[in-house]
Design an enzyme around this catalytic site. Structure first.
Site, PDB file in Angstrom:
ATOM      1  N   ARG A   9       0.841  -1.201   0.000  1.00 37.76           N
ATOM      2  CA  ARG A   9       0.000   0.000   0.000  1.00 37.76           C
ATOM      3  C   ARG A   9       0.876   1.250   0.000  1.00 37.76           C
ATOM      4  O   ARG A   9       1.962   1.271   0.584  1.00 37.76           O
ATOM      5  CB  ARG A   9      -0.910   0.021   1.231  1.00 37.76           C
ATOM      6  CG  ARG A   9      -1.923   1.165   1.173  1.00 37.76           C
ATOM      7  CD  ARG A   9      -2.715   1.343   2.455  1.00 37.76           C
ATOM      8  NE  ARG A   9      -3.563   2.526   2.346  1.00 37.76           N
ATOM      9  CZ  ARG A   9      -4.059   3.179   3.388  1.00 37.76           C
ATOM     10  NH1 ARG A   9      -3.797   2.768   4.627  1.00 37.76           N
ATOM     11  NH2 ARG A   9      -4.812   4.245   3.203  1.00 37.76           N
ATOM     12  N   HIS A  10       0.378   2.296  -0.636  1.00 37.21           N
ATOM     13  CA  HIS A  10       1.096   3.569  -0.726  1.00 37.21           C
ATOM     14  C   HIS A  10       1.323   4.207   0.646  1.00 37.21           C
ATOM     15  O   HIS A  10       0.670   3.883   1.636  1.00 37.21           O
ATOM     16  CB  HIS A  10       0.322   4.541  -1.621  1.00 37.21           C
ATOM     17  CG  HIS A  10      -1.044   4.882  -1.073  1.00 37.21           C
ATOM     18  ND1 HIS A  10      -1.238   5.788  -0.057  1.00 37.21           N
ATOM     19  CD2 HIS A  10      -2.273   4.408  -1.401  1.00 37.21           C
ATOM     20  CE1 HIS A  10      -2.528   5.890   0.213  1.00 37.21           C
ATOM     21  NE2 HIS A  10      -3.183   5.049  -0.587  1.00 37.21           N
ATOM     22  N   ARG A  59      -0.065   8.794  -5.576  1.00 39.80           N
ATOM     23  CA  ARG A  59       0.369   8.336  -4.258  1.00 39.80           C
ATOM     24  C   ARG A  59       0.937   6.921  -4.310  1.00 39.80           C
ATOM     25  O   ARG A  59       1.837   6.589  -3.542  1.00 39.80           O
ATOM     26  CB  ARG A  59      -0.774   8.441  -3.248  1.00 39.80           C
ATOM     27  CG  ARG A  59      -2.044   7.649  -3.577  1.00 39.80           C
ATOM     28  CD  ARG A  59      -3.152   8.049  -2.604  1.00 39.80           C
ATOM     29  NE  ARG A  59      -4.398   7.308  -2.763  1.00 39.80           N
ATOM     30  CZ  ARG A  59      -5.377   7.637  -3.575  1.00 39.80           C
ATOM     31  NH1 ARG A  59      -5.242   8.687  -4.379  1.00 39.80           N
ATOM     32  NH2 ARG A  59      -6.493   6.922  -3.624  1.00 39.80           N
ATOM     33  N   GLU A  83      -7.489   2.581  -6.692  1.00 41.84           N
ATOM     34  CA  GLU A  83      -8.342   2.325  -5.535  1.00 41.84           C
ATOM     35  C   GLU A  83      -9.792   2.120  -5.964  1.00 41.84           C
ATOM     36  O   GLU A  83     -10.209   2.543  -7.053  1.00 41.84           O
ATOM     37  CB  GLU A  83      -8.244   3.499  -4.560  1.00 41.84           C
ATOM     38  CG  GLU A  83      -9.097   3.391  -3.297  1.00 41.84           C
ATOM     39  CD  GLU A  83      -8.794   2.171  -2.440  1.00 41.84           C
ATOM     40  OE1 GLU A  83      -8.969   1.031  -2.940  1.00 41.84           O
ATOM     41  OE2 GLU A  83      -8.414   2.340  -1.274  1.00 41.84           O
ATOM     42  N   HIS A 151      -3.601   0.344  -3.321  1.00 39.37           N
ATOM     43  CA  HIS A 151      -4.358   1.084  -2.311  1.00 39.37           C
ATOM     44  C   HIS A 151      -5.064   0.108  -1.369  1.00 39.37           C
ATOM     45  O   HIS A 151      -5.305  -1.049  -1.713  1.00 39.37           O
ATOM     46  CB  HIS A 151      -5.384   1.985  -2.989  1.00 39.37           C
ATOM     47  CG  HIS A 151      -4.806   2.803  -4.106  1.00 39.37           C
ATOM     48  ND1 HIS A 151      -4.368   4.090  -3.953  1.00 39.37           N
ATOM     49  CD2 HIS A 151      -4.561   2.483  -5.418  1.00 39.37           C
ATOM     50  CE1 HIS A 151      -3.887   4.544  -5.108  1.00 39.37           C
ATOM     51  NE2 HIS A 151      -4.006   3.584  -6.005  1.00 39.37           N
TER      52      HIS A 151
END
Length: 216
Positions: A9-10, A59, A83, A151
């Site tokens: 995940r970012h 992101r 996402e 995400h």
């Protein structure tokens, strides 16, 4: 030798801190998020990834870029890794969503995710990430590591869809923290193979399992 997938995940954003739903709105990493990406990349680089694929939202792409700088492996962008789309809820906090869309949010809480304008269901998001992951794995050589940067919601649902876990059990799996990852590892024996979840929402590197509970 089996293959391995790191689903990462970012890093943190200002909207994460404020509790605002990001969805497919393109929000950049904040200063903390950029530092998280650099620190996590230093650990993940030791796994020598053969391929890095990322959501095209900044992101995630910038988080992936920190690992690319460490390894020299280019980042491939894929919009299928974006996402989950939250539609009209994007930019709102949880409380603001309930204030603005009380009927639709109650339907969502009751299991009907189709009432928010422009929103995608968790099942739809999970299916698109799982489909992309299967394509990447078809091309990944034995013994290699793939890193997928995306995400929280789409990773959680995509992993569970890929593993064949029933949607009725998805809420039993917690979310992924910023710049944490989950790990899928392939067990192989002659012409048989199976993907297993070996780590969930971790910031540590995978280690061999040495236990009586280990199975072939």
């Amino acid at each position: 030798m089996g293959r391995r997938v790191i689903l990462w995940r970012h890093g943190r954003t200002e909207w994460n801190v404020a509790g605002r739903v990001q969805g497919q709105t393109d929000i950049a990493l904040d200063e903390v998020g950029r530092q998280q990406a650099v620190e996590a990349a230093a650990r993940l680089a030791s796994l020598a990834p053969a391929r890095i694929v990322s959501s095209d939202l900044s992101r995630a792409a910038d988080t992936a870029g920190a690992l690319s700088e460490r390894t020299g492996v280019p980042v491939e962008l894929d919009p299928r890794l974006r996402e989950l789309a939250f539609g009209a809820r994007e930019g709102l906090t949880w409380r603001e969503s309930w204030e603005r869309f009380p009927t639709q949010m109650q339907a969502w809480a009751d299991g009907d995710e189709t009432q928010i304008e422009g929103a995608e269901t968790h099942a739809q998001a999970g299916a698109r990430l799982a489909a992309a992951l299967r394509e990447y794995l078809d091309e990944l050589p034995l013994g290699e590591t793939l890193v997928v940067v995306a995400h929280g919601a789409v990773l959680r649902t995509g992993i569970l869809e890929f593993l064949g876990i029933p949607e009725s059990s998805w809420r039993q799996f917690g979310g992924l923290s910023n710049c944490h990852w989950s790990v899928l590892e392939e067990a192989r024996y002659q012409d048989w193979s199976q993907w297993r979840l070996s780590e969930w929402n971790t910031g540590s590197l995978p280690e061999p399992v040495m236990s009586d509970d280990e199975t072939e």
